[in-house]
Design a protein around this motif. Structure first.
Motif, PDB file in Angstrom:
ATOM      1  N   ASN A  82       0.810  -1.220   0.000  1.00  0.00           N
ATOM      2  CA  ASN A  82       0.000   0.000   0.000  1.00  0.00           C
ATOM      3  C   ASN A  82       0.843   1.270   0.000  1.00  0.00           C
ATOM      4  O   ASN A  82       0.370   2.321   0.424  1.00  0.00           O
ATOM      5  CB  ASN A  82      -0.937  -0.022   1.211  1.00  0.00           C
ATOM      6  N   THR A  83       2.062   1.180  -0.507  1.00  0.00           N
ATOM      7  CA  THR A  83       2.943   2.355  -0.503  1.00  0.00           C
ATOM      8  C   THR A  83       2.413   3.471  -1.400  1.00  0.00           C
ATOM      9  O   THR A  83       2.761   4.630  -1.184  1.00  0.00           O
ATOM     10  CB  THR A  83       4.367   1.969  -0.939  1.00  0.00           C
ATOM     11  N   ARG A  84       1.550   3.151  -2.343  1.00  0.00           N
ATOM     12  CA  ARG A  84       0.964   4.192  -3.202  1.00  0.00           C
ATOM     13  C   ARG A  84       0.087   5.136  -2.386  1.00  0.00           C
ATOM     14  O   ARG A  84      -0.256   6.220  -2.835  1.00  0.00           O
ATOM     15  CB  ARG A  84       0.160   3.561  -4.336  1.00  0.00           C
ATOM     16  N   ARG A  85      -0.260   4.737  -1.158  1.00  0.00           N
ATOM     17  CA  ARG A  85      -1.086   5.558  -0.274  1.00  0.00           C
ATOM     18  C   ARG A  85      -0.242   6.525   0.574  1.00  0.00           C
ATOM     19  O   ARG A  85      -0.757   7.161   1.473  1.00  0.00           O
ATOM     20  CB  ARG A  85      -1.960   4.672   0.614  1.00  0.00           C
ATOM     21  N   VAL A  86       1.055   6.603   0.232  1.00  0.00           N
ATOM     22  CA  VAL A  86       1.939   7.567   0.883  1.00  0.00           C
ATOM     23  C   VAL A  86       2.463   8.519  -0.191  1.00  0.00           C
ATOM     24  O   VAL A  86       3.007   8.091  -1.206  1.00  0.00           O
ATOM     25  CB  VAL A  86       3.107   6.866   1.620  1.00  0.00           C
ATOM     26  N   LYS A  87       2.286   9.812   0.063  1.00  0.00           N
ATOM     27  CA  LYS A  87       2.672  10.856  -0.881  1.00  0.00           C
ATOM     28  C   LYS A  87       4.148  11.217  -0.733  1.00  0.00           C
ATOM     29  O   LYS A  87       4.794  11.641  -1.682  1.00  0.00           O
ATOM     30  CB  LYS A  87       1.795  12.070  -0.604  1.00  0.00           C
ATOM     31  N   ILE A 112      18.616  -2.830   8.783  1.00  0.00           N
ATOM     32  CA  ILE A 112      17.834  -1.695   8.302  1.00  0.00           C
ATOM     33  C   ILE A 112      17.485  -1.952   6.840  1.00  0.00           C
ATOM     34  O   ILE A 112      18.344  -2.320   6.048  1.00  0.00           O
ATOM     35  CB  ILE A 112      18.643  -0.386   8.424  1.00  0.00           C
ATOM     36  N   ALA A 113      16.216  -1.781   6.485  1.00  0.00           N
ATOM     37  CA  ALA A 113      15.795  -1.909   5.082  1.00  0.00           C
ATOM     38  C   ALA A 113      16.501  -0.830   4.263  1.00  0.00           C
ATOM     39  O   ALA A 113      16.513   0.335   4.647  1.00  0.00           O
ATOM     40  CB  ALA A 113      14.281  -1.760   4.971  1.00  0.00           C
ATOM     41  N   ARG A 114      17.107  -1.224   3.167  1.00  0.00           N
ATOM     42  CA  ARG A 114      17.918  -0.293   2.368  1.00  0.00           C
ATOM     43  C   ARG A 114      17.359  -0.030   0.979  1.00  0.00           C
ATOM     44  O   ARG A 114      17.973   0.659   0.177  1.00  0.00           O
ATOM     45  CB  ARG A 114      19.333  -0.850   2.200  1.00  0.00           C
ATOM     46  N   GLN A 115      16.184  -0.572   0.664  1.00  0.00           N
ATOM     47  CA  GLN A 115      15.618  -0.372  -0.665  1.00  0.00           C
ATOM     48  C   GLN A 115      15.223   1.093  -0.858  1.00  0.00           C
ATOM     49  O   GLN A 115      14.823   1.760   0.091  1.00  0.00           O
ATOM     50  CB  GLN A 115      14.359  -1.237  -0.865  1.00  0.00           C
ATOM     51  N   PRO A 116      15.313   1.575  -2.096  1.00  0.00           N
ATOM     52  CA  PRO A 116      14.827   2.928  -2.365  1.00  0.00           C
ATOM     53  C   PRO A 116      13.339   3.028  -1.997  1.00  0.00           C
ATOM     54  O   PRO A 116      12.566   2.107  -2.261  1.00  0.00           O
ATOM     55  CB  PRO A 116      15.023   3.097  -3.872  1.00  0.00           C
ATOM     56  N   LEU A 117      12.974   4.127  -1.380  1.00  0.00           N
ATOM     57  CA  LEU A 117      11.574   4.332  -1.014  1.00  0.00           C
ATOM     58  C   LEU A 117      10.755   4.604  -2.275  1.00  0.00           C
ATOM     59  O   LEU A 117      11.232   5.285  -3.190  1.00  0.00           O
ATOM     60  CB  LEU A 117      11.461   5.503  -0.038  1.00  0.00           C
ATOM     61  N   PRO A 118       9.532   4.088  -2.327  1.00  0.00           N
ATOM     62  CA  PRO A 118       8.709   4.258  -3.528  1.00  0.00           C
ATOM     63  C   PRO A 118       7.922   5.576  -3.534  1.00  0.00           C
ATOM     64  O   PRO A 118       6.925   5.700  -4.242  1.00  0.00           O
ATOM     65  CB  PRO A 118       7.767   3.053  -3.456  1.00  0.00           C
ATOM     66  N   PHE A 119       8.367   6.536  -2.743  1.00  0.00           N
ATOM     67  CA  PHE A 119       7.730   7.855  -2.690  1.00  0.00           C
ATOM     68  C   PHE A 119       8.829   8.873  -2.385  1.00  0.00           C
ATOM     69  O   PHE A 119       9.896   8.516  -1.881  1.00  0.00           O
ATOM     70  CB  PHE A 119       6.624   7.897  -1.627  1.00  0.00           C
ATOM     71  N   PRO A 120       8.594  10.150  -2.703  1.00  0.00           N
ATOM     72  CA  PRO A 120       9.606  11.173  -2.422  1.00  0.00           C
ATOM     73  C   PRO A 120       9.895  11.266  -0.927  1.00  0.00           C
ATOM     74  O   PRO A 120       8.985  11.105  -0.101  1.00  0.00           O
ATOM     75  CB  PRO A 120       8.965  12.466  -2.925  1.00  0.00           C
ATOM     76  N   ALA A 121      11.155  11.522  -0.592  1.00  0.00           N
ATOM     77  CA  ALA A 121      11.526  11.624   0.814  1.00  0.00           C
ATOM     78  C   ALA A 121      12.659  12.624   0.988  1.00  0.00           C
ATOM     79  O   ALA A 121      13.489  12.815   0.097  1.00  0.00           O
ATOM     80  CB  ALA A 121      11.946  10.260   1.352  1.00  0.00           C
ATOM     81  N   VAL A 122      12.659  13.243   2.163  1.00  0.00           N
ATOM     82  CA  VAL A 122      13.734  14.135   2.590  1.00  0.00           C
ATOM     83  C   VAL A 122      14.233  13.585   3.914  1.00  0.00           C
ATOM     84  O   VAL A 122      13.428  13.312   4.815  1.00  0.00           O
ATOM     85  CB  VAL A 122      13.226  15.582   2.767  1.00  0.00           C
ATOM     86  N   LEU A 123      15.543  13.402   4.031  1.00  0.00           N
ATOM     87  CA  LEU A 123      16.142  12.951   5.284  1.00  0.00           C
ATOM     88  C   LEU A 123      16.954  14.104   5.865  1.00  0.00           C
ATOM     89  O   LEU A 123      17.833  14.646   5.199  1.00  0.00           O
ATOM     90  CB  LEU A 123      17.030  11.731   5.060  1.00  0.00           C
ATOM     91  N   VAL A 124      16.634  14.475   7.105  1.00  0.00           N
ATOM     92  CA  VAL A 124      17.346  15.542   7.799  1.00  0.00           C
ATOM     93  C   VAL A 124      18.264  14.903   8.834  1.00  0.00           C
ATOM     94  O   VAL A 124      17.803  14.142   9.695  1.00  0.00           O
ATOM     95  CB  VAL A 124      16.367  16.514   8.492  1.00  0.00           C
ATOM     96  N   GLY A 125      19.552  15.192   8.723  1.00  0.00           N
ATOM     97  CA  GLY A 125      20.527  14.659   9.661  1.00  0.00           C
ATOM     98  C   GLY A 125      21.296  15.773  10.341  1.00  0.00           C
ATOM     99  O   GLY A 125      21.319  16.918   9.869  1.00  0.00           O
ATOM    100  N   SER A 126      21.922  15.440  11.446  1.00  0.00           N
ATOM    101  CA  SER A 126      22.681  16.394  12.248  1.00  0.00           C
ATOM    102  C   SER A 126      24.153  15.994  12.256  1.00  0.00           C
ATOM    103  O   SER A 126      24.482  14.810  12.198  1.00  0.00           O
ATOM    104  CB  SER A 126      22.117  16.387  13.669  1.00  0.00           C
TER     105      SER A 126
END
Length: 178
Positions: A82-87, A112-126
């Motif tokens: 159901n990943t299509r239900r995530v924008k 840790i799952a390492r597959q590319p996410l099937p939706f746009p993502a931004v990761l904020v790190g410090s």
């Protein structure tokens, strides 16, 4: 007014009242994905709960994850139909559950799952996150296909970081929602 549902995915032990996730919940009415046990998180249970919440959303949602919530988002995306239900997803300060000091505290969350996410993502790190080295956070962003944003020296980007309502993070979320 954007009607995109926003699901908050706190990390291990939940997000307290001073955490930006809790503040966003109060300010904007975003919905926290409540877990059965914040102290002893079981990956399968947390995945099932996220799946239920994604399916209950009236339209595709945006995930806002912190720490272990980031690892949850990746694990869920690797297995859900159901990943299509995530924008999109805003992933903040992922916890490196594969580290020797953290792995025993969070059994069952490795690898840790390492597959590319099937939706746009931004990761904020410090640059000084005590739970994830900067290079590791950048590597996770690369593996997940997420845009990496370096927040500078902000610790674990939580209540102790003194971010208040964290408007910079909310601006990144608004970009994902639009």
């Amino acid at each position: 007014m954007n009607s995109t549902p926003v699901l908050l995915l706190p990390g291990w032990l939940n997000s307290g009242p001073g955490h930006w996730q809790s503040r966003w919940e109060q300010l904007y009415g975003y919905q926290r994905v409540e877990q059965h046990d914040w102290r002893r998180p079981l990956r399968g249970d947390w995945n099932a709960r996220l799946e239920d919440m994604v399916l209950a959303a009236t339209e595709p949602a945006v995930l806002v994850a912190h720490s272990l919530g980031c690892i949850l988002a990746a694990a869920w995306a690797a297995h859900s139909r159901n990943t299509r239900r995530v924008k999109g997803a805003l992933l903040v300060a992922p916890g490196d559950v594969e580290r020797a000091d953290l792995a025993p505290l969070l059994p069952g969350w490795q690898p840790i799952a390492r597959q590319p996410l099937p939706f746009p993502a931004v990761l904020v790190g410090s640059t000084d996150d005590p739970y994830c080295a900067p290079a590791r956070a950048e590597g996770l962003a690369r593996d997940w296909g997420a845009r990496f944003v370096n927040a500078g020296a902000q610790g674990h980007i939580n209540a102790e970081s003194g971010l208040g309502d964290w408007p910079q993070g909310h601006a990144l979320l608004r970009e994902l929602m639009d």
